[in-house]
Design a protein around this motif. Sequence first.
Motif, PDB file in Angstrom:
ATOM      1  N   GLU A 100      34.957  11.124  64.792  1.00 46.51           N
ATOM      2  CA  GLU A 100      36.286  11.287  65.020  1.00 46.51           C
ATOM      3  C   GLU A 100      36.900  11.318  66.399  1.00 46.51           C
ATOM      4  OE1 GLU A 100      39.793  14.080  62.323  1.00 46.51           O
ATOM      5  OE2 GLU A 100      37.789  14.851  62.311  1.00 46.51           O
ATOM      6  N   GLN A 124      38.962   5.947  74.575  1.00 47.52           N
ATOM      7  CA  GLN A 124      38.895   5.384  73.526  1.00 47.52           C
ATOM      8  C   GLN A 124      37.820   4.360  73.048  1.00 47.52           C
ATOM      9  OE1 GLN A 124      42.461   6.856  71.261  1.00 47.52           O
ATOM     10  NE2 GLN A 124      42.217   4.592  71.568  1.00 47.52           N
ATOM     11  N   HIS A 143      46.555  10.637  67.395  1.00 49.65           N
ATOM     12  CA  HIS A 143      45.149  10.730  66.065  1.00 49.65           C
ATOM     13  C   HIS A 143      45.710  12.224  66.353  1.00 49.65           C
ATOM     14  CE1 HIS A 143      41.911   7.536  68.000  1.00 49.65           C
ATOM     15  NE2 HIS A 143      42.468   7.973  69.251  1.00 49.65           N
TER      16      HIS A 143
END
Lengths: 216, 274
Positions: free
Chosen positions: A28, A180, A204
């Motif tokens: 994540e 990223q 995010h």
Amino acid sequence: MIEFYNVDLNIDKKTILRDVSFRILKGEFVYLTGASGAGKSTVLRLLYMDLFPDRGTVIIERYSSAKIKDKEIPYLRRQLGVVFQDFKLLPDRNIFDNTAFALRVIGMPGKEIKRRVLRVLTDVNLSHKRNHYPDELSGGEQQRAAIARAVVNNPIAVLADEPTGNLDSDNSLEIMEILQKINQSGTAVLMATHDNELISAFPHRIIEIKEGRVGR
Amino acid sequence: MGFKRARLASVITITSLALALLLAGYFILFSINVNRWIGEKRSQMELEVFFENDVSNAKAKALTAQVQKIPGAGSVVYISKKDAAARFEKEFGRNIYDVLDSNPLPPSCRVKLKSGFQTSAAVQKIVLQIGRIEGVSDVVYEKELLRLIDYYVTWIYIILGGFGAILLFIAVILLYNTIRLTIFARRDIIEIMGLTGATASFIKRPFLIEGFVQGLLGALFAGGLLSLSVSAIRRLLFHSLVMQDNLYFILIGAGIVIGMVSSALSLSRYLDRI
Ligand SMILES: Nc1ncnc2c1ncn2[C@@H]1O[C@H](COP(=O)(O)OP(=O)(O)OP(=O)(O)O)[C@@H](O)[C@H]1O
Ligand SMILES: [Mg+2]
């Protein structure tokens, strides 16, 4: 994978965190936000177990703050890559050796080190500067070198404490793109920042710390 | 691991360690020699035991044997009336019979004392025991000298002990601080080692090796200077200066231990949680 369970933390009798719980999943990308002094750096220190909660538990993979032995902390930290606002590069060695440092201290053989370092320096677009010293590099380049050092050992997560805090917007964008890319290769990223523009440019999930608590 | 930085600090560490060890070496050298000198003075001490003037030669020999049996008596030399007369002639250059009609010198014996029986108190006890023997008329020794030695020895040891303690204290403070500074200068590298997952022993190793090398070098310097000083003192001041060669090994051992221990101590504050 990364979990805070009802964490309280006091420093010098001052409450910094109160009943903080959150969870970050494998792979994540999460922002950690909050005003200056809110406790962002403190949360990161709890994660790499430089601090321990007064109540509650911090869990990283199979390590728990409640059970970890001092001797195991280095092995926990090999699973994490940390990046700071001030880069923390060693001024007495070049970029290759700064990156290789993270592998040398865990006793990896030299040949494997060379292979990995060259690959990761290419990933952050710095292989042409590998023989330069930190003071010969721009801030953005230094931060890329610091990121290279953080990821060279394939951590499960990168903990970045305001990695763009000292950089102009072009360099910040470049750092974001590198983070990223790292995230897309499967590494979780937890980034402390209060740069709302970056957050909206690269949206995010956000964990916000306010008055020692995390909003749910 | 690139410990090129802080070379000056390393020179300072070695120098202060060498200085401390050199001072310690001088101190021990001085103590050895004072001790040796006192021991010599004490062992030179002799009791002269005079027998009654009219005892026979055979009886005097028996008395000498009795004296020999007293605990603490070392070598005992019997001196007959004849020996005494011979000594008199040797010392005064005249035959005693030229001066007197008969030999007035009583038979006697000279008693050396075993080590451990050479303090004032022990000697007094022995003198008392000898005096009780039937046929002994008098026991003579350098009472005053012995008393002085005992008095000064106490003071010499107190002063040496105090001086040594102060020296040790200064040396440890000096060394602890210089090493603390060199490690403080490297707190960045220690911090990054910790963050990148180096184990405590991995972080310690180069510092311990460095402490070892610095301790060894400091001790070698100190040993060299001490050895030069010893030969200079022998040439210029005291020909008979006593030096025990194992002092050099003690210095080297102490240097290595101090170097490694101070490294470990000054590191521990940075490593308490890894
Ligand atoms: N070593 C310390 N001793 C005392 N207080 C501390 C210490 N470290 C942090 N704090 C306090 O903990 C609180 C949170 O600090 P922290 O550095 O985590 O904030 P932050 O959110 O990272 O702030 P910033 O955005 O300025 O970096 C602050 O109030 C700070 O004063
Ligand atoms: Mg912070």
